[in-house]
Design a protein around this motif. Structure first.
Motif, PDB file in Angstrom:
ATOM      1  N   SER A 378      -2.251 -10.949 -13.700  1.00  0.00           N
ATOM      2  CA  SER A 378      -2.225 -12.865 -14.301  1.00  0.00           C
ATOM      3  C   SER A 378      -1.808 -13.835 -13.262  1.00  0.00           C
ATOM      4  O   SER A 378      -3.070 -14.798 -13.583  1.00  0.00           O
ATOM      5  N   PHE A 379      -1.676 -13.748 -12.284  1.00  0.00           N
ATOM      6  CA  PHE A 379      -1.667 -14.407 -10.867  1.00  0.00           C
ATOM      7  C   PHE A 379      -2.515 -14.674 -10.318  1.00  0.00           C
ATOM      8  O   PHE A 379      -3.194 -15.473  -9.236  1.00  0.00           O
ATOM      9  N   VAL A 380      -3.806 -13.370 -10.440  1.00  0.00           N
ATOM     10  CA  VAL A 380      -4.541 -12.630  -9.518  1.00  0.00           C
ATOM     11  C   VAL A 380      -6.003 -12.878 -10.043  1.00  0.00           C
ATOM     12  O   VAL A 380      -6.311 -13.359 -11.394  1.00  0.00           O
ATOM     13  N   THR A 381      -6.569 -13.803  -9.144  1.00  0.00           N
ATOM     14  CA  THR A 381      -8.027 -13.626  -9.308  1.00  0.00           C
ATOM     15  C   THR A 381      -9.247 -12.933  -9.105  1.00  0.00           C
ATOM     16  O   THR A 381      -9.300 -12.138  -8.615  1.00  0.00           O
ATOM     17  N   LEU A 382      -9.435 -12.132 -11.025  1.00  0.00           N
ATOM     18  CA  LEU A 382     -10.583 -10.374 -11.116  1.00  0.00           C
ATOM     19  C   LEU A 382     -11.711 -11.126 -11.620  1.00  0.00           C
ATOM     20  O   LEU A 382     -12.484 -12.227 -11.663  1.00  0.00           O
ATOM     21  N   ASN A 383     -13.055 -10.750 -10.509  1.00  0.00           N
ATOM     22  CA  ASN A 383     -13.721 -10.652 -11.126  1.00  0.00           C
ATOM     23  C   ASN A 383     -15.399 -10.164 -11.568  1.00  0.00           C
ATOM     24  O   ASN A 383     -14.217  -9.093 -11.561  1.00  0.00           O
ATOM     25  N   ALA A 384     -15.776 -10.757 -12.802  1.00  0.00           N
ATOM     26  CA  ALA A 384     -16.227  -9.574 -13.617  1.00  0.00           C
ATOM     27  C   ALA A 384     -17.323  -9.087 -13.592  1.00  0.00           C
ATOM     28  O   ALA A 384     -17.907  -8.683 -12.156  1.00  0.00           O
ATOM     29  N   PRO A 385     -16.789  -7.632 -13.953  1.00  0.00           N
ATOM     30  CA  PRO A 385     -17.761  -6.415 -13.551  1.00  0.00           C
ATOM     31  C   PRO A 385     -19.313  -6.197 -14.016  1.00  0.00           C
ATOM     32  O   PRO A 385     -18.855  -7.150 -15.084  1.00  0.00           O
ATOM     33  N   ALA A 386     -20.139  -6.039 -13.674  1.00  0.00           N
ATOM     34  CA  ALA A 386     -21.039  -5.790 -15.250  1.00  0.00           C
ATOM     35  C   ALA A 386     -20.809  -5.715 -15.937  1.00  0.00           C
ATOM     36  O   ALA A 386     -20.119  -4.215 -15.887  1.00  0.00           O
ATOM     37  N   VAL A 387     -21.352  -5.643 -17.186  1.00  0.00           N
ATOM     38  CA  VAL A 387     -21.271  -5.555 -18.547  1.00  0.00           C
ATOM     39  C   VAL A 387     -22.167  -4.849 -19.290  1.00  0.00           C
ATOM     40  O   VAL A 387     -23.663  -5.535 -18.583  1.00  0.00           O
ATOM     41  N   THR A 388     -22.150  -4.342 -19.873  1.00  0.00           N
ATOM     42  CA  THR A 388     -23.093  -3.431 -20.562  1.00  0.00           C
ATOM     43  C   THR A 388     -23.313  -3.950 -21.556  1.00  0.00           C
ATOM     44  O   THR A 388     -23.102  -4.420 -22.480  1.00  0.00           O
TER      45      THR A 388
END
Length: 773
Positions: A378-388
């Motif tokens: 929850s403290f980490v910024t995650l890049n959103a993967p490609a969404v189908t």
């Protein structure tokens, strides 16, 4: 109610996530320090079922007659002839060195140099005799010839001297405590002393030292178990690669691995905190804890990535994944824990410690991988993967697998499953309980310990596979003809039992002494009827022979077996029980059993008695937890049936690979069921939710595959890869466990992917709905 509780817990944890992480850090530091204090522990009594009737007899008479915890040291002359000065000098030094090692029962050290090793011969005036090695012994040619003659007169060729005169034996019984400190005997430290003070000190080009016995075996097993650290590192690296291929993120690779390592640290620290050590069998448990932790961590990062892909922030996605997985993940891990705790019903210390160790490890995964991991993410910024895109069909692989939930395919799968179950059951019923190979079953046949064992059994008439039946009578019982005749009858029948090489008892020795009193005439190989005559014979048999106690009220009968294979022990024990029922009286009781094979017989019977209750308990616990979780009998059966089929196939595999059901393989079934249930719970939790929404079975299964299929398949592969490295272990029992666990992890995963949806299609036949493409 449950949903409200989960939401409240999520709100509390994520609102105070910094303080919660501080709490985890402090606990990890404290338990890490505890883990650093953990020591190896391989006490002999942990390996035996102490409350078994055989072991009650064993412990009752252990002090007087010794027991299974003994050491045999064969000193070999490489020239093939022991009658030379250097050999006898080395033999004396080995005898003295073993005598003074703390933990040895000095009154029961036996060799050519023991004062109790005597010869007796018939002469014109009656009997003559003395020590085999006289007080004025010298290593001159005449002195060595005299000793050779004494050895032959003493009848110890094959026992204390090799049948080909290439080696001599030094044997000793061990105490349960260190006489210098009063503490329980440190078996592994004792084994190290045997290696350093005997083999390393006295072995040379001319002299070879062969050492066997429980303590030495435990030391060699512990030495092999140290290789687990290497396997752990290999598994960690392989798992890291697999997690990276799954997550495509270095950060999401490191976090579940780190949280799983925290679980291992907590488990080891808690073990030390409650006063336990690590024995060679439970040292494998951290391996499993790490693999299980990673598998549940993958489920968590998979759920978080899916929510991030749909536009949530890291904190929101972590909280949503926590809510979604806490119940199914918690139930799965709780099922694992309860399943392992069923092993506590088995009355063998090493299995109970394994149960506690595994239960602690899996229990803490609930905290480290279902709570700590989402909080950290929850403290980490995650890049959103490609969404189908929404109108895109699901991956073709999931569409193909979803056909397993169609009625046409479901019945075919069930028929195939029934066929496999039938074939597996026919093999599983032939599974044997006990060891199926000669030598120490925990070690490979080419190990040094087993090679030492083979040397001793090949060059001496004695065998390490000894069982003693204790005859309990009354004081001076050996002066009564009826008592000795009963022992003699018992010994004759036992000696003619398949699997028994030869026997020894006070009655057979007394008959030989009687013949000696009568010029060695074989007609006098009988037991006199007069008490005075019997008393005269028995007076020639010292208590140091191990054939009687001080007042002649206890008289062991020694049975030397061909081997300790399961069927050999079963046949001999069955015959002995038949004999004891016929020969027991109010005053004379034949008690099973002591000696190494007596311990094995008790252990085999304890394993046989525990097998069915353990299966009932582990399946009962999983059944109840699944029923409470899904609130559906059909859903519970859909999870349980594949597990049962796989357990049966695992037992069939044991039969095919000649792996007996032993102390080391019995827990594998519970471990396989407890961990294997995770797959079904994760799949069915989504299916049950979709079915409640009115979706067709095939559609519900397709949705479950899309959401958790990758993680479930990855989990099975991760667990299998983790234990498959055990194939290369120096320990045979670890290799056997690795084979069985790899099979169960993989096939349980396939059962959840193939059999579970087929059962669901049959259990919910009216759920037609829109069929998946």
């Amino acid at each position: 109610m449950l949903e409200k509780l989960v939401n409240g817990l999520e709100s509390f944890l994520f609102r105070h996530r910094v303080w919660v992480l501080v709490f985890f850090a402090l606990c990890t530091a404290a338990l890490g320090w505890q883990a650093s204090q953990l020591r190896m522990d391989a006490a002999f009594v942990k390996n035996i079922p102490l409350s078994h009737p055989y072991m009650q007899t064993y412990l009752k008479h252990q002090q007087q007659f010794g027991g299974a915890n003994s050491i045999m040291v064969a000193v070999e002359d490489s020239s093939g002839n022991i009658f030379n000065p250097q050999f006898f000098q080395t033999l004396k030094e080995v005898h003295d060195q073993l005598f003074f090692i703390p933990g040895v029962n000095r009154s029961l050290v036996k060799s050519l140099y023991s004062p109790s090793t005597r010869f007796t011969e018939v002469v014109e005036d009656g009997f003559s005799g003395g020590p085999v090695i006289p007080a004025d012994f010298s290593t001159s040619a005449a002195g060595l010839q005299r000793v050779r003659e004494n050895i032959e007169k003493a009848g110890i060729v094959g026992r204390l001297v090799a049948t080909d005169y290439s080696a001599a034996m030094v044997s000793a019984q061990l105490l349960d405590f260190d006489p210098q400190t009063g503490a329980p005997l440190d078996t592994l430290a004792f084994a190290d002393k045997l290696e350093k003070q005997l083999r390393e000190q006295y072995q040379s080009e001319q002299i070879r030292i062969h050492i066997i016995g429980f303590a030495k075996m435990a030391g060699d097993v512990a030495e092999g178990a140290r290789g687990v650290v290497l396997f752990f590192i290999i598994a960690l690296l392989v798992t890291a690669v697999m997690v990276y291929l799954f997550s495509r993120s270095l950060l999401l690779t490191v976090l579940p691995l780190a949280c799983s390592l925290v679980a291992v640290v907590w488990q080891l620290g808690l073990l030390n905190l409650i006063g336990f050590g690590l024995d060679p069998m439970s040292i494998l448990v951290p391996f499993l804890v790490f693999a299980i932790g990673v598998s549940h961590g993958v489920q968590m990062i998979n759920a978080i990535r899916q929510r991030v892909a749909h536009g949530m922030g890291s904190k929101q996605a972590a909280a949503a994944a926590f809510r979604a997985l806490l119940v199914p993940g918690g139930v799965a891990l709780l099922s694992d824990t309860v399943g392992f705790m069923t092993l506590l019903t088995i009355d063998i210390g090493i299995i109970r410690e394994l149960a506690i160790s595994a239960s602690l490890g899996v229990g803490v995964i609930i905290l480290t991988n279902l709570v700590l991991l989402p909080l950290v993410i929850s403290f980490v910024t995650l890049n959103a993967p490609a969404v189908t895109p929404g109108n895109e069909p699901p991956p073709k692989i999931w569409q193909q697998l979803a056909r397993f939930a169609s009625p046409r395919h479901a019945w075919l799968i069930i028929l195939v499953t029934l066929g496999l179950y039938g074939a597996g059951l026919s093999q599983a019923t032939r599974m044997q309980i006990g060891d199926l190979q000669r030598g120490a079953p925990a070690l490979h046949e080419d190990s040094r310990y087993n090679q030492d064992t083979f040397f001793i059994t090949d060059h001496f008439a004695i065998t390490t596979d000894v069982m003693s039946v204790i005859v309990e009578a009354f004081p001076e019982a050996c002066t009564y003809h009826d008592v000795l005749q009963r022992i003699d009858d018992f010994e004759w029948f036992a000696r003619n039992t398949p699997g028994v090489d030869f026997t020894a008892s006070i009655s057979s020795v007394a008959r030989q002494v009687n013949a000696g009193f009568n010029e060695g005439n074989p007609r006098w190989l009988v037991l006199p009827r007069e008490p005075a005559s019997l008393a005269q014979l028995v007076s020639q048999i010292p208590t140091s022979s191990g054939l009687l106690n001080g007042n002649c009220s206890v008289m062991p009968v020694y049975l030397f077996l061909n081997d300790h294979k399961a069927h050999t022990i079963d046949e001999v024990v069955a015959k002995i029980k038949q004999l004891t029922s016929a020969l027991d009286t109010e005053q004379v009781k034949f008690r099973l059993a002591s000696g190494p094979v007596g311990v094995m017989a008790a252990t085999n019977e304890a394993v046989a008695a525990a097998q069915m209750p353990m299966m009932i308990y582990v399946y009962g616990a999983v059944f109840v937890l699944c029923l409470l979780s899904f609130r559906s009998l059909r859903a519970t059966l859909a999870v349980i049936i594949p597990l049962y089929v796989v357990s049966t196939l695992a037992q069939a595999l044991m039969t095919l690979l000649d792996i007996g059901l032993t102390v080391s393989t019995l827990p594998v079934i519970a471990l396989g069921v407890g961990i294997g249930v995770d797959y079904g719970i994760y799949i069915l939790s989504i299916m049950a939710q979709k079915l409640r929404e009115g979706m067709a079975v095939q559609q519900a299964y397709l949705a479950a595959l899309c959401e958790r299929g990758n993680a479930v398949i990855f989990t099975g592969l991760t667990l299998a890869v983790g234990v498959s490295t055990w194939f290369f272990s120096a320990l045979k029992f670890q290799m056997d466990m690795g084979i069985l666990l790899t099979f169960m992890f993989l096939v349980n995963m396939l059962g959840a992917i193939i059999i579970l949806p087929a059962l669901a299609a049959v259990f919910w036949p009216n759920r037609k709905g829109h069929q998946a493409p």
